[in-house]
Design a protein around this motif. Structure first.
Motif, PDB file in Angstrom:
ATOM      1  N   ALA A 225      24.166  66.399  39.177  1.00 36.77           N
ATOM      2  CA  ALA A 225      25.151  67.471  38.998  1.00 36.77           C
ATOM      3  C   ALA A 225      24.442  68.734  38.551  1.00 36.77           C
ATOM      4  O   ALA A 225      23.433  68.683  37.831  1.00 36.77           O
ATOM      5  N   THR A 226      24.981  69.866  38.973  1.00 36.59           N
ATOM      6  CA  THR A 226      24.442  71.159  38.566  1.00 36.59           C
ATOM      7  C   THR A 226      25.584  72.153  38.400  1.00 36.59           C
ATOM      8  O   THR A 226      26.642  72.028  39.047  1.00 36.59           O
ATOM      9  N   ALA A 227      25.389  73.092  37.510  1.00 37.42           N
ATOM     10  CA  ALA A 227      26.415  74.101  37.249  1.00 37.42           C
ATOM     11  C   ALA A 227      26.269  75.251  38.240  1.00 37.42           C
ATOM     12  O   ALA A 227      25.173  75.775  38.451  1.00 37.42           O
ATOM     13  N   LEU A 228      27.393  75.625  38.863  1.00 37.68           N
ATOM     14  CA  LEU A 228      27.445  76.774  39.770  1.00 37.68           C
ATOM     15  C   LEU A 228      28.513  77.727  39.240  1.00 37.68           C
ATOM     16  O   LEU A 228      29.709  77.504  39.429  1.00 37.68           O
ATOM     17  N   GLU A 229      28.056  78.786  38.537  1.00 30.66           N
ATOM     18  CA  GLU A 229      28.956  79.740  37.885  1.00 30.66           C
ATOM     19  C   GLU A 229      29.888  78.997  36.920  1.00 30.66           C
ATOM     20  O   GLU A 229      29.422  78.441  35.931  1.00 30.66           O
ATOM     21  N   ASP A 230      31.174  78.916  37.202  1.00 30.67           N
ATOM     22  CA  ASP A 230      32.115  78.281  36.277  1.00 30.67           C
ATOM     23  C   ASP A 230      32.563  76.897  36.740  1.00 30.67           C
ATOM     24  O   ASP A 230      33.550  76.350  36.236  1.00 30.67           O
ATOM     25  N   THR A 231      31.876  76.320  37.696  1.00 27.97           N
ATOM     26  CA  THR A 231      32.230  74.989  38.197  1.00 27.97           C
ATOM     27  C   THR A 231      30.986  74.101  38.244  1.00 27.97           C
ATOM     28  O   THR A 231      29.867  74.560  38.006  1.00 27.97           O
ATOM     29  N   VAL A 232      31.215  72.837  38.563  1.00 29.52           N
ATOM     30  CA  VAL A 232      30.122  71.864  38.637  1.00 29.52           C
ATOM     31  C   VAL A 232      30.124  71.236  40.022  1.00 29.52           C
ATOM     32  O   VAL A 232      31.176  70.891  40.568  1.00 29.52           O
ATOM     33  N   LEU A 233      28.928  71.091  40.582  1.00 29.28           N
ATOM     34  CA  LEU A 233      28.725  70.416  41.857  1.00 29.28           C
ATOM     35  C   LEU A 233      28.068  69.073  41.574  1.00 29.28           C
ATOM     36  O   LEU A 233      27.024  69.017  40.907  1.00 29.28           O
ATOM     37  N   ALA A 234      28.670  67.979  42.061  1.00 29.07           N
ATOM     38  CA  ALA A 234      28.162  66.631  41.759  1.00 29.07           C
ATOM     39  C   ALA A 234      27.946  65.847  43.041  1.00 29.07           C
ATOM     40  O   ALA A 234      28.689  65.978  44.010  1.00 29.07           O
ATOM     41  N   THR A 283      31.359  71.290  32.366  1.00 33.11           N
ATOM     42  CA  THR A 283      31.208  70.388  31.230  1.00 33.11           C
ATOM     43  C   THR A 283      29.732  70.191  30.964  1.00 33.11           C
ATOM     44  O   THR A 283      28.879  70.627  31.750  1.00 33.11           O
ATOM     45  N   ASN A 284      29.433  69.543  29.838  1.00 31.85           N
ATOM     46  CA  ASN A 284      28.024  69.353  29.484  1.00 31.85           C
ATOM     47  C   ASN A 284      27.403  68.119  30.127  1.00 31.85           C
ATOM     48  O   ASN A 284      26.185  68.031  30.282  1.00 31.85           O
ATOM     49  N   LEU A 285      28.224  67.134  30.484  1.00 33.17           N
ATOM     50  CA  LEU A 285      27.705  65.944  31.161  1.00 33.17           C
ATOM     51  C   LEU A 285      28.805  65.300  32.001  1.00 33.17           C
ATOM     52  O   LEU A 285      29.993  65.558  31.786  1.00 33.17           O
ATOM     53  N   LEU A 286      28.392  64.474  32.950  1.00 31.11           N
ATOM     54  CA  LEU A 286      29.322  63.730  33.797  1.00 31.11           C
ATOM     55  C   LEU A 286      28.992  62.242  33.717  1.00 31.11           C
ATOM     56  O   LEU A 286      27.821  61.854  33.601  1.00 31.11           O
ATOM     57  N   ILE A 287      30.046  61.413  33.786  1.00 28.91           N
ATOM     58  CA  ILE A 287      29.902  59.960  33.773  1.00 28.91           C
ATOM     59  C   ILE A 287      30.580  59.405  35.021  1.00 28.91           C
ATOM     60  O   ILE A 287      31.765  59.651  35.246  1.00 28.91           O
ATOM     61  N   LEU A 305      23.231  64.740  32.724  1.00 33.65           N
ATOM     62  CA  LEU A 305      23.437  66.011  32.034  1.00 33.65           C
ATOM     63  C   LEU A 305      23.578  67.120  33.070  1.00 33.65           C
ATOM     64  O   LEU A 305      22.930  67.099  34.118  1.00 33.65           O
ATOM     65  N   ILE A 306      24.422  68.085  32.784  1.00 28.33           N
ATOM     66  CA  ILE A 306      24.618  69.205  33.705  1.00 28.33           C
ATOM     67  C   ILE A 306      23.482  70.193  33.523  1.00 28.33           C
ATOM     68  O   ILE A 306      23.285  70.747  32.445  1.00 28.33           O
TER      69      ILE A 306
END
Length: 583
Positions: A225-234, A283-287, A305-306
């Motif tokens: 996962a990585t942060a792209l502006e205000d969203t997350v790509l997983a 978010t700071n992490l994904l499960i 971790l993001i």
């Protein structure tokens, strides 16, 4: 069970003779008669009683028959066959990796092996045993131990460490213990190929105890996962290793355990499925978790971790060659780029002296020197703060001839004569206010260590320590002082001193590490090898002088027959005494 002296089988006729004696002996009873004229008639009536009547209520007969039967068995010397481990000594290598927790019937493979080890401990017959557990650093649990109670307690205390087994390291340790003695080596694992075993020595026999059945498994092989502006790509990837089609319930949760994705996936035999999810909340992490009927649960969960997506280092072409060589020694993914091309680069860590990139670039910046002002001469020692960036690097002996002016709104973490030398921006950029050519810093061991600390901080982030494998030891950038590790359920795990070697917890999952001033996150992740299980195999390789895996011995139990025989004789004497010897 068997008999050593079958020659004494003929003595089995003795109880038969006693039985016949009881059939045909005359039975006399007290009988009052009115005259001697009737004596003959009464005696004849007594003699014609049925034979079986002699056996009724005759305790002495039964005691004698039982004693004689046991005596006949004792003469034939009965024995039971028992097995003993071959060789002069035994070495047990115990796989403690996560895959040992795969279900093997009602219990796990690991529990099944522990029961088997306890059974083998009873067959050692005084031979010494050495127990080794696997991992990056194999451990000797007991060495040349012969006491059964100590061996049983050691087996009971062995636990799964979730590390990758790395059997070759355990094999090397076991080889060091063999010496000149004939040795049987037991390997308790789930699966291993014959070619992996070192079988050069003729004094060694290998006995592999694998998983007892073919196991079914569906696993999460990747979560990124990585942060792209205000969203997350997983990105999520699943794999079906079972021999049947599996229906999987996939869920993705954020750091607060809120479900952000739920989807049902049908996986065919051997299918590898992957999907990208866009627009997830920041978010700071994904499960990622899956619910499926299989035999291995440890690979049904994965945490990440993001990150910002920074995975490459770009160095300004005009930077000093020692800076370029220093980062290239730490990371193979380093590029040297012309100065006029740096502004348009994204998702990279930029090393430069161009001050304008601090304001215009969205990538993390390492500014070494400045191109917009002149340096001023200094003559003093470096004074560093208790910052995590200097956890493994000491700058006190570094000579600096001149400094550039500082940035007013940046945090100073190292000074020279009260003037800022190293600063950190509000978004985490690192600024070194001197040209490398104006210092003797590259001559000190602290130079590559600080570059390594900068790389870790900007690529992992100041709030993250990164990803570790179970029980992994690694140097991390932690400021001096005591740090406490807590699980995602706020359970205290352990403490570590800043600046010392960091050892990750055992169980996979998300963790936080706290000091009085800071809090960082990190995750413990199973290795890719522990997210796949293979068909179990059990086999033997090699022979030693006393041959084979185990020795078969005959254990006599005559001594256990003598005690009941003596007891029966005493009971016979007591019965006869009470009835009267003349009766």
């Amino acid at each position: 069970m068997g008999f050593t002296n079958l020659l004494f089988l003929w003595t089995a006729f003795i109880p038969v003779i006693v039985l016949l004696y009881y059939f045909f002996r005359k039975k006399y009873t007290d009988q009052p008669v009115s005259s001697t004229l009737f004596w003959d008639e009464v005696m004849q009536e007594t003699k014609v009683s049925p034979y079986l009547k002699h056996l009724q209520k005759n305790a002495l007969l039964y005691l004698q028959l039982l004693a004689l039967i046991l005596f006949v068995l004792a003469l034939m010397n009965p024995f039971v066959k028992t097995t003993e481990i071959a060789g002069e000594q035994s070495i047990w290598i115990v796989d403690t990796s996560a895959s040992m927790l795969a279900k093997d019937g009602e219990s796990t493979t690991f529990d099944h092996h522990k029961k088997e080890m306890k059974t083998l401990a009873s067959a050692l017959n005084g031979r010494p045993v050495t127990i080794i557990t696997t991992g990056d650093e194999p451990k000797t649990i007991v060495r040349q131990e012969t006491r059964r109670s100590v061996i049983h307690n050691a087996i009971e205390d062995i636990e799964v460490t979730y590390e990758e087994e790395q059997l070759s390291k355990a094999f090397d340790m076991a080889t060091a213990f063999i010496g000149e003695s004939a040795t049987s080596i037991y390997l308790f694992t789930d699966s291993v190929e014959r070619e992996e075993l070192p079988i050069e020595s003729e004094k060694v026999t290998w006995v592999v105890k694998g998983a007892s059945k073919e196991l079914e498994n569906v696993s999460i092989t990747r979560l990124a996962a990585t942060a792209l502006e205000d969203t997350v790509l997983a990105l999520v990837r699943l794999k079906n290793e079972a021999e049947s089609t599996k229906v999987v319930q996939l869920s993705i949760l954020d750091g607060e355990d809120n479900r952000v994705i739920q989807e049902e996936v049908t996986l065919q035999v051997g299918e590898e499925w992957s999907k990208t999810f866009e627009g997830l909340p920041l978010t700071n992490l994904l499960i990622a978790t899956i619910q499926v009927e299989d035999d291995y649960e440890m690979d049904n969960t994965m945490v990440t971790l993001i990150g910002s997506g920074t995975s490459e280092i770009v160095i300004d072409q005009q930077m000093h060659q020692l800076v370029q060589k220093g980062f290239q020694a730490l990371n193979t993914d380093v590029k040297i780029v012309p100065s006029d091309q740096l502004l348009g680069m994204e998702d990279v860590m930029i090393v430069t002296n161009q001050k304008e990139l601090l304001e215009k670039s969205s990538s993390p910046i390492v500014l070494i020197g400045r191109d917009d002002v002149d340096a001023q001469e200094v003559n003093a020692l470096v004074d560093v703060s208790q910052d995590s960036l200097f956890a493994f690097s000491s700058l006190e002996d570094v000579y600096v001839s001149s400094l550039y002016p500082a940035f007013d709104d940046f945090t100073t973490i190292a000074t020279i004569d009260g003037k800022p030398f190293v600063q950190r921006s509000s978004r985490g950029d690192i600024v070194i206010l001197a040209d490398i050519g104006q210092t003797d810093w590259p001559l000190h061991p602290s130079f590559p260590l600080l570059l390594w600390g900068i790389q870790n901080e900007l690529m992992e982030g100041t709030q993250n320590l990164g990803t570790f494998s179970p029980n992994e030891s690694r140097a991390v950038s932690l400021s001096m002082g005591e740090w406490s590790i807590y699980s995602s359920e706020d359970e205290y795990i352990s403490s570590v001193e800043g600046g010392s070697e960091f050892r990750a917890p055992t169980i996979p999952g998300a963790y936080t590490i706290n000091s009085k001033e800071e809090e960082k996150q990190f995750i413990v992740q199973l290795s890719s090898g522990e997210r796949s299980i293979q068909e179990g195999t059990s086999f033997e390789l090699g022979t030693i002088q006393n041959g084979g895996e185990e020795e078969t011995t005959k254990k006599s139990f005559v001594q256990w027959l003598l005690i009941p025989i003596l007891l029966l004789l005493v009971l016979e004497w007591e019965v006869q005494r009470r009835r009267g010897f003349a009766n």
